[in-house]
Design an enzyme around this catalytic site. Sequence first.
Site, PDB file in Angstrom:
ATOM      1  N   HIS A 281       0.817  -1.215   0.000  1.00 29.58           N
ATOM      2  CA  HIS A 281       0.000   0.000   0.000  1.00 29.58           C
ATOM      3  C   HIS A 281       0.854   1.269   0.000  1.00 29.58           C
ATOM      4  O   HIS A 281       0.356   2.351  -0.320  1.00 29.58           O
ATOM      5  CB  HIS A 281      -0.995  -0.003   1.170  1.00 29.58           C
ATOM      6  CG  HIS A 281      -0.412   0.279   2.518  1.00 29.58           C
ATOM      7  ND1 HIS A 281      -0.108  -0.708   3.427  1.00 29.58           N
ATOM      8  CD2 HIS A 281      -0.091   1.451   3.131  1.00 29.58           C
ATOM      9  CE1 HIS A 281       0.364  -0.161   4.533  1.00 29.58           C
ATOM     10  NE2 HIS A 281       0.388   1.151   4.382  1.00 29.58           N
TER      11      HIS A 281
ATOM     12  N   ASP B 231       0.342  -7.553   1.293  1.00 35.46           N
ATOM     13  CA  ASP B 231       0.753  -6.171   1.546  1.00 35.46           C
ATOM     14  C   ASP B 231       2.272  -6.027   1.630  1.00 35.46           C
ATOM     15  O   ASP B 231       2.809  -5.394   2.539  1.00 35.46           O
ATOM     16  CB  ASP B 231       0.106  -5.625   2.820  1.00 35.46           C
ATOM     17  CG  ASP B 231       0.178  -4.094   2.896  1.00 35.46           C
ATOM     18  OD1 ASP B 231       0.374  -3.464   1.837  1.00 35.46           O
ATOM     19  OD2 ASP B 231       0.054  -3.540   4.003  1.00 35.46           O
TER      20      ASP B 231
ATOM     21  N   ASN C 124       4.965   5.077   9.183  1.00 37.17           N
ATOM     22  CA  ASN C 124       5.805   3.935   9.554  1.00 37.17           C
ATOM     23  C   ASN C 124       5.601   2.753   8.616  1.00 37.17           C
ATOM     24  O   ASN C 124       6.419   1.826   8.591  1.00 37.17           O
ATOM     25  CB  ASN C 124       5.492   3.458  10.975  1.00 37.17           C
ATOM     26  CG  ASN C 124       6.299   4.174  12.037  1.00 37.17           C
ATOM     27  OD1 ASN C 124       5.750   4.903  12.852  1.00 37.17           O
ATOM     28  ND2 ASN C 124       7.608   3.970  12.039  1.00 37.17           N
ATOM     29  N   SER C 125       4.505   2.750   7.876  1.00 32.17           N
ATOM     30  CA  SER C 125       4.183   1.602   7.026  1.00 32.17           C
ATOM     31  C   SER C 125       5.350   1.257   6.113  1.00 32.17           C
ATOM     32  O   SER C 125       5.912   2.123   5.439  1.00 32.17           O
ATOM     33  CB  SER C 125       2.952   1.908   6.173  1.00 32.17           C
ATOM     34  OG  SER C 125       1.800   1.987   6.962  1.00 32.17           O
TER      35      SER C 125
END
Length: 560
Positions: free
Chosen positions: A98, A131, A212-213
């Site tokens: 994402h 993801d 942070n992803s």
Amino acid sequence: MSNREPPLNDRTIDMPAMGFAVTLVLLAGHVAGDGSTPPGDDDFAARRARVQVAQSARIELIRRLTPSVVCIFPKDNRAGGGSGVLIDADGYGLTNYHVVAPLLPSREGEGGLADGNLYPLEVLGLDPVGDVAMFRLKSDSPFHAATLGNSDTLAVGDETLALGNPFLLAEDFTPTVTFGIVSGLHRYQPGAGRALIYSDCIQVDASINPGNSGGPLFDMTGKLIGINGRVSIEERGRINVGVGYAITINQIRRFIPALRAGLTTQHGAAGFTVADGPDGVTVDRIEKDCAAARAGIRVGDRLRQFAGTPIRSANHFLSLLGTYPAGWPVEAVLERGDITIKFRGRLEASPLPRPRGARDGAQRKMPDPFAPIPPDSEANRRAVRRALKLFIEFCGGSDALNRTMKLEWSGRRFNVDLPGNAPIPIERDEEKPPGTADLPPGAAPSDIERMIRWELYGAEPNAPRSPFQVVGSDEVDGRIAVVLELKKHDVHQPRIGLDDETGELLFVEFTHGTQAVRARYEYGEVKRSGTLRLPMRRRIHEDDRLVAEEQYDSAIAVGP
């Protein structure tokens, strides 16, 4: 003046002083009322020194890890983005799907490092279901990379470090660091339909926030154990409440060979579903033409183990299944009455997320994150070159391979179906083939295996038109293989598995015979013959059933 203590509600408490006093007591290890003599100044100084040493070690660890953390941005746009982590010196890195979805379909972006520089970034392989995505930073100089760890060794309470770029705070690209513990393991977080599913993930209380992803989760030895990607938030704002989730590095490892080659990966499907019942976890539905059905598994069978793990519940099975790619070899143990059934097969392919498309004829302002993305052919060629170079280096170098004109094998063959499993002596000389002509459909399996292996021995990593392409990943004895397909032998559909880290030959597989039997030769126990390293053991499977094993006492490489 009374010596009696005033009531609690009449006291004035100096919180900073109280906190300091508590710290001193903890450092000294003193417990009031235990009858022991409080430690002296020397003991306290020693304990404080140990705390300072631990703190210095943590600071040094963070300093060492920081250069591997990437701030990811769209090209020429630093208004949004996420985080990532480099996993090798050539600039390959991991992040969330994402995070890079806005960079599709151009596959271009920018990555900032703690050295203050922005580097061109290209998006490689994609795993929209799990993801995960892989990217590559471009530079003429090598990068600092993180070392992959083993997330299977984690325990609740282990300390962790999360690094990344929350809220785009790192204007100089120096990552924010948060510290916490593993709060839970084997968590399952559903996604958006078929996408962004977190199977068997790590729960941490280290603060993880938007931005942070895609960033790394490290253990306290500095090993990469997960990729941060999701957080539970307070209902009225995107604020961390101490519950974050990271995808385990052991799950990601299984997908890395395909991601490096620029492929869009699919997750595995068992071909059957299970439900919790009074007799345990039982099969409640099975597809007609799946591998499990062909192996004789039926509705009502009790599932005891899957991929070597005892199954506790239907949700546990679903969580574990989601960590494997399509086509991955697995074993399952089931029970039917007093009968134990052992099934070895390959996972079916779970569908990719459906493209969203435009609704009611409206034009989408943003790219569809699940629109089909063509494979990256240049990334695939780089992945082939990498795999072949590692293989040649592992064998002993191109000179050793090129000088080998003949291989003389001496050993024994054990046929599984032979009564008593009596060994059959093997004395075989293999001449280097004069060319790479295709073999007829009726060729013997041993001749096909020899042809494929010699073609690999003569491979040229830098050839402008390679006959190989990366098609995915596989596993042999717990070792992950990058799978190369030999494109020019369509009749036999040959594939080769090389250890993704060392380049060692792990298997050759192909189709043969009028019944299109899928043969697979698995190799091991490598020994040196002169300057060449050769496998001394072969396990031979047909349609995932072990039929024979060959053990060699000697293998002599003969030169010109």
